[in-house]
Structure formats: structure tokens, C-alpha cells
Design a protein around this motif. Structure first.
Motif, PDB file in Angstrom:
ATOM      1  N   GLN A   1      37.816  45.681  47.413  1.00  0.00           N
ATOM      2  CA  GLN A   1      37.645  46.062  46.018  1.00  0.00           C
ATOM      3  C   GLN A   1      38.783  46.957  45.533  1.00  0.00           C
ATOM      4  O   GLN A   1      39.240  46.834  44.394  1.00  0.00           O
ATOM      5  N   MET A   2      39.255  47.853  46.393  1.00  0.00           N
ATOM      6  CA  MET A   2      40.398  48.687  46.024  1.00  0.00           C
ATOM      7  C   MET A   2      41.638  47.828  45.800  1.00  0.00           C
ATOM      8  O   MET A   2      42.386  48.021  44.829  1.00  0.00           O
ATOM      9  N   LEU A   3      41.856  46.876  46.701  1.00  0.00           N
ATOM     10  CA  LEU A   3      43.022  46.002  46.570  1.00  0.00           C
ATOM     11  C   LEU A   3      42.929  45.149  45.302  1.00  0.00           C
ATOM     12  O   LEU A   3      43.907  45.027  44.551  1.00  0.00           O
ATOM     13  N   GLU A   4      41.755  44.580  45.061  1.00  0.00           N
ATOM     14  CA  GLU A   4      41.591  43.740  43.873  1.00  0.00           C
ATOM     15  C   GLU A   4      41.803  44.543  42.597  1.00  0.00           C
ATOM     16  O   GLU A   4      42.467  44.090  41.662  1.00  0.00           O
ATOM     17  N   SER A   5      41.241  45.750  42.563  1.00  0.00           N
ATOM     18  CA  SER A   5      41.387  46.591  41.378  1.00  0.00           C
ATOM     19  C   SER A   5      42.844  46.992  41.166  1.00  0.00           C
ATOM     20  O   SER A   5      43.357  46.935  40.040  1.00  0.00           O
ATOM     21  N   GLY A   6      43.519  47.386  42.245  1.00  0.00           N
ATOM     22  CA  GLY A   6      44.918  47.774  42.125  1.00  0.00           C
ATOM     23  C   GLY A   6      45.802  46.628  41.688  1.00  0.00           C
ATOM     24  O   GLY A   6      46.670  46.791  40.819  1.00  0.00           O
ATOM     25  N   LEU A   7      45.592  45.441  42.258  1.00  0.00           N
ATOM     26  CA  LEU A   7      46.386  44.273  41.875  1.00  0.00           C
ATOM     27  C   LEU A   7      46.120  43.890  40.429  1.00  0.00           C
ATOM     28  O   LEU A   7      47.028  43.460  39.706  1.00  0.00           O
ATOM     29  N   ASN A   8      44.859  44.045  39.997  1.00  0.00           N
ATOM     30  CA  ASN A   8      44.536  43.745  38.602  1.00  0.00           C
ATOM     31  C   ASN A   8      45.242  44.705  37.654  1.00  0.00           C
ATOM     32  O   ASN A   8      45.771  44.288  36.607  1.00  0.00           O
ATOM     33  N   LEU A   9      45.296  45.993  38.013  1.00  0.00           N
ATOM     34  CA  LEU A   9      46.004  46.970  37.176  1.00  0.00           C
ATOM     35  C   LEU A   9      47.507  46.698  37.141  1.00  0.00           C
ATOM     36  O   LEU A   9      48.187  47.017  36.159  1.00  0.00           O
ATOM     37  N   MET A  10      48.015  46.092  38.203  1.00  0.00           N
ATOM     38  CA  MET A  10      49.443  45.751  38.250  1.00  0.00           C
ATOM     39  C   MET A  10      49.755  44.467  37.500  1.00  0.00           C
ATOM     40  O   MET A  10      50.913  44.073  37.382  1.00  0.00           O
ATOM     41  N   GLY A  11      48.708  43.803  37.002  1.00  0.00           N
ATOM     42  CA  GLY A  11      48.909  42.582  36.234  1.00  0.00           C
ATOM     43  C   GLY A  11      49.007  41.328  37.071  1.00  0.00           C
ATOM     44  O   GLY A  11      49.427  40.277  36.570  1.00  0.00           O
ATOM     45  N   VAL A  12      48.607  41.416  38.331  1.00  0.00           N
ATOM     46  CA  VAL A  12      48.648  40.237  39.205  1.00  0.00           C
ATOM     47  C   VAL A  12      47.526  39.292  38.823  1.00  0.00           C
ATOM     48  O   VAL A  12      46.383  39.714  38.599  1.00  0.00           O
ATOM     49  N   SER A  13      47.827  38.009  38.735  1.00  0.00           N
ATOM     50  CA  SER A  13      46.831  37.003  38.361  1.00  0.00           C
ATOM     51  C   SER A  13      45.662  36.993  39.341  1.00  0.00           C
ATOM     52  O   SER A  13      45.844  37.132  40.550  1.00  0.00           O
ATOM     53  N   SER A  14      44.461  36.816  38.814  1.00  0.00           N
ATOM     54  CA  SER A  14      43.273  36.747  39.670  1.00  0.00           C
ATOM     55  C   SER A  14      43.335  35.545  40.602  1.00  0.00           C
ATOM     56  O   SER A  14      42.794  35.578  41.711  1.00  0.00           O
ATOM     57  N   TYR A  15      44.012  34.475  40.159  1.00  0.00           N
ATOM     58  CA  TYR A  15      44.152  33.291  41.011  1.00  0.00           C
ATOM     59  C   TYR A  15      45.074  33.591  42.196  1.00  0.00           C
ATOM     60  O   TYR A  15      44.829  33.127  43.314  1.00  0.00           O
ATOM     61  N   LEU A  16      46.111  34.361  41.932  1.00  0.00           N
ATOM     62  CA  LEU A  16      47.009  34.755  43.019  1.00  0.00           C
ATOM     63  C   LEU A  16      46.270  35.671  43.993  1.00  0.00           C
ATOM     64  O   LEU A  16      46.461  35.584  45.213  1.00  0.00           O
ATOM     65  N   THR A  17      45.425  36.541  43.464  1.00  0.00           N
ATOM     66  CA  THR A  17      44.625  37.419  44.328  1.00  0.00           C
ATOM     67  C   THR A  17      43.706  36.603  45.219  1.00  0.00           C
ATOM     68  O   THR A  17      43.571  36.883  46.422  1.00  0.00           O
ATOM     69  N   MET A  18      43.074  35.582  44.651  1.00  0.00           N
ATOM     70  CA  MET A  18      42.195  34.725  45.451  1.00  0.00           C
ATOM     71  C   MET A  18      42.989  33.985  46.522  1.00  0.00           C
ATOM     72  O   MET A  18      42.521  33.831  47.656  1.00  0.00           O
ATOM     73  N   ALA A  19      44.182  33.538  46.177  1.00  0.00           N
ATOM     74  CA  ALA A  19      45.039  32.882  47.168  1.00  0.00           C
ATOM     75  C   ALA A  19      45.400  33.861  48.284  1.00  0.00           C
ATOM     76  O   ALA A  19      45.464  33.493  49.464  1.00  0.00           O
ATOM     77  N   LEU A  20      45.623  35.123  47.914  1.00  0.00           N
ATOM     78  CA  LEU A  20      45.915  36.157  48.903  1.00  0.00           C
ATOM     79  C   LEU A  20      44.748  36.332  49.860  1.00  0.00           C
ATOM     80  O   LEU A  20      44.950  36.437  51.078  1.00  0.00           O
ATOM     81  N   TRP A  21      43.525  36.366  49.336  1.00  0.00           N
ATOM     82  CA  TRP A  21      42.348  36.488  50.214  1.00  0.00           C
ATOM     83  C   TRP A  21      42.280  35.320  51.190  1.00  0.00           C
ATOM     84  O   TRP A  21      41.981  35.510  52.372  1.00  0.00           O
ATOM     85  N   GLY A  22      42.541  34.110  50.698  1.00  0.00           N
ATOM     86  CA  GLY A  22      42.532  32.952  51.585  1.00  0.00           C
ATOM     87  C   GLY A  22      43.577  33.062  52.670  1.00  0.00           C
ATOM     88  O   GLY A  22      43.322  32.751  53.839  1.00  0.00           O
ATOM     89  N   GLY A  23      44.764  33.535  52.296  1.00  0.00           N
ATOM     90  CA  GLY A  23      45.818  33.704  53.283  1.00  0.00           C
ATOM     91  C   GLY A  23      45.469  34.754  54.324  1.00  0.00           C
ATOM     92  O   GLY A  23      45.738  34.575  55.518  1.00  0.00           O
TER      93      GLY A  23
END
Length: 317
Positions: free
Chosen positions: A282-304
Motif C-alpha cells: 500500500q505504501m508503494l502503490e500510494s507513493g507511485l500514484n503520487l509520482m504520477g505512475v500509471s496504475s496499469y504500470l503499477t499492476m505490471a510491477l506487482w506481476g513482475g
């Protein structure tokens, strides 16, 4: 089987996760400044963590037996739709509110028994059994509602996401209470010990006199009941129920369980590890969201990350 769990057993996994939490907090403090530590950001994290946490607990408890529950989110949506239909049809009537909660519980128990029976008595592998029930339940959810949204719930439901005690959101307190109760069940009850034994060696557990069929059904019923708890929190957060809510959470529940130290082959894992893994994600997702990283890219990151972690486990086997 030798896995990463042997290199980080018990409290070593917890220490590693705490170190990661500190590292993530420091990293985002440099890259995002005060925005990461804003009240709004912590409110966002505390509103998402309980729902995902309930679902992850439901996933993790089945993985402790060497199984999996791919139907946990579809089942949660089925519970929410059943409860929502009754609440909306009979607004302002406490007896129907209680009936709605019981209906959601009944749906959860039926789904859990179905999954458990397929696995324990028919011999279907957990991944195929729960994939089948996931598809069945998701299809029925859409068929019976035509994909429509059911909204307009009583204040008692809305309080779960809007209320707070001493500044702490009620939903977060509810999740922590459920996590504590699950920890007690796993660490201090016969069912919990049987569950871990099954994950280590189901055949030996059966020969030792444990009714593994009943344990399997109990585990999948408990998993479905945790999905019912998540359903209540989703209804409260969105003030609505829909067949497709939470679909993107499935990967994250598996990732949180694995990163939390639960062995995918079963037999090892702790609730505290799963909770800490949820905080990290949750910390990573929130931080990436504040940085403007796409939610789809975040999901791809979780898969990786999941693929990498499983590859490392297999490399150590």
C-alpha cells in the motif's frame, strides 16, 4: 523443500519487512517530500488497506494448506449483491438489515462448502476448483443483476468507512481485529495446528487421525467468510454493490500472501507477515500514484515482483 522461507524463517521475515517499510518511507520522503506524509495520503492508505487486507487473509489462509482461492473476490461480490438487494428493497427496517447480513453469511458459507467439497471429496485441484467457482459466481453475479449497480445503504453500513474511533478509521480497526482473531485461531487452536500440518504433509496428517476433509472445508468456509467481511467494507466505501468490484485485487492478494512469508506449497506463514506485506504494498502503490505512475504500470510491477519472488524460491529448491 528448501525455499526462501528457510533463509528468513519466522521473525527474520518480519524484520526484513520492517526494514523494507523503513526503506520505502525514507525513499518517498526524498522523492515526494511532505506530500507522502500528508493526512490525505494516510487516509487513502487506511481506506484501501482493510478491503485488500480482508481479501488477502482469505487468500492466505487457503495457501497455508497448499491450496488457493481464486474465487475470493467473486464470492465477496456475490455476498455484497445479496445483502444490497435486501437492504435496498426494505430501507429503514432493522429486521431486514439483519436478514441481509445473514443472507450474505449464507452465500459465503455455500461458496466455501462448494469449494471445500470439490477439493476434499471430489479431488479437484484447488486452482481448478476455485477457478471454476470464480467463473460460475462471476457469471451469476452479472446474470442476476445485468451488471447494474445497487446503491443506497443505511447509515450503519456507511459508518464502516466514514466512522472513526480516536481518529483511527473503523474499517482499519475492524481489519486489525479480524487479523488478531485469525492469528489466535492459527496459533492457538486445534484447527490452526491441523491446517499447518496439512500444508506440510496432507497424507501424514490424515494418517495421524486428523479429518483432513473437514479441515479443508472449514478453511474454505473461513476464506469465504473473510470475503463476506470484505464485501461489507466495499459496500461501505463505494456506497454501492456491483459484480465487478475488486477484480484487480486478485493478483495483489496472492502477492501479499507470498511476500508475507506464506509458502505457496503450504505449511508455513504468519498473519503478522501478511499484514506487514500489505503495508509495504500500500505504501508503494500510494507513493507511485503520487509520482504520477500509471496504475496499469503499477499492476505490471506487482506481476513482475510475484514472478521474480517465485523464481527465487524455485531456484533455492
Amino acid at each position: 523443500m528448501s525455499t526462501l522461507n528457510r533463509f528468513f524463517p519466522g521473525d527474520r521475515i518480519i524484520r526484513l519487512q520492517l526494514l523494507i517499510i523503513v526503506a520505502v518511507a525514507v525513499l518517498f520522503s526524498f522523492t515526494l517530500g511532505g506530500s507522502f506524509y500528508s493526512v490525505g495520503n494516510f487516509q487513502s492508505i487506511s481506506s484501501q488497506l482493510p478491503i485488500l487486507g480482508m481479501l488477502a487473509l482469505g487468500m492466505g489462509i487457503t495457501m497455508l494448506t497448499g491450496g488457493i482461492n481464486l474465487s475470493v473476490i467473486a464470492g465477496a461480490n456475490a455476498c455484497s449483491l445479496a445483502m444490497a438487494a435486501i437492504m435496498v428493497a426494505h430501507p429503514g427496517q432493522p429486521e431486514y438489515f439483519a436478514l441481509a447480513l445473514l443472507a450474505g453469511l449464507a452465500v459465503a458459507v455455500v461458496i466455501g462448502v462448494l469449494n471445500g467439497a470439490l477439493i476434499a471429496y471430489i479431488g479437484v485441484s484447488p486452482i481448478l476448483a476455485t477457478l471454476g467457482t470464480m467463473t460460475l459466481i462471476a457469471g451469476l453475479n452479472i446474470l442476476l443483476t445485468n451488471g447494474a449497480v445497487i446503491s443506497g445503504f443505511p447509515p450503519a453500513i456507511q459508518y464502516l468507512s466514514n466512522g472513526s474511533v480516536l481518529g483511527i478509521p473503523v474499517a482499519l480497526l475492524l481489519f486489525l481485529l479480524v487479523a488478531l482473531l485469525l492469528w489466535v485461531l492459527l496459533e492457538h487452536t486445534t484447527l490452526g495446528r491441523s491446517l499447518y500440518l496439512m500444508g506440510s504433509n496432507e497424507q501424514a496428517t490424515r494418517f495421524s487421525g486428523v479429518n483432513t476433509h473437514k479441515v479443508t472445508i472449514a478453511v474454505y468456509v473461513l476464506s469465504a467468510l473473510l470475503g463476506w467481511g470484505a464485501a461489507l467494507l466495499m459496500m461501505s466505501k463505494f456506497n454501492s454493490a456491483k459484480a465487478g468490484y475488486g477484480d484487480s485485487y486478485l493478483l495483489v492478494t496472492i502477492l501479499a500472501s507470498v511476500l508475507g512469508g506464506i509458502n505457496p506449497d503450504g505449511g508455513f506463514g504468519r498473519v503478522i507477515g501478511l499484514v506487514l506485506a500489505l503495508i509495504v504494498l500500500q505504501m508503494l502503490e500510494s507513493g507511485l500514484n503520487l509520482m504520477g505512475v500509471s496504475s496499469y504500470l503499477t499492476m505490471a510491477l506487482w506481476g513482475g515482483v510475484l514472478i521474480l519472488f517465485i523464481a527465487l524460491q524455485n531456484r533455492q529448491s
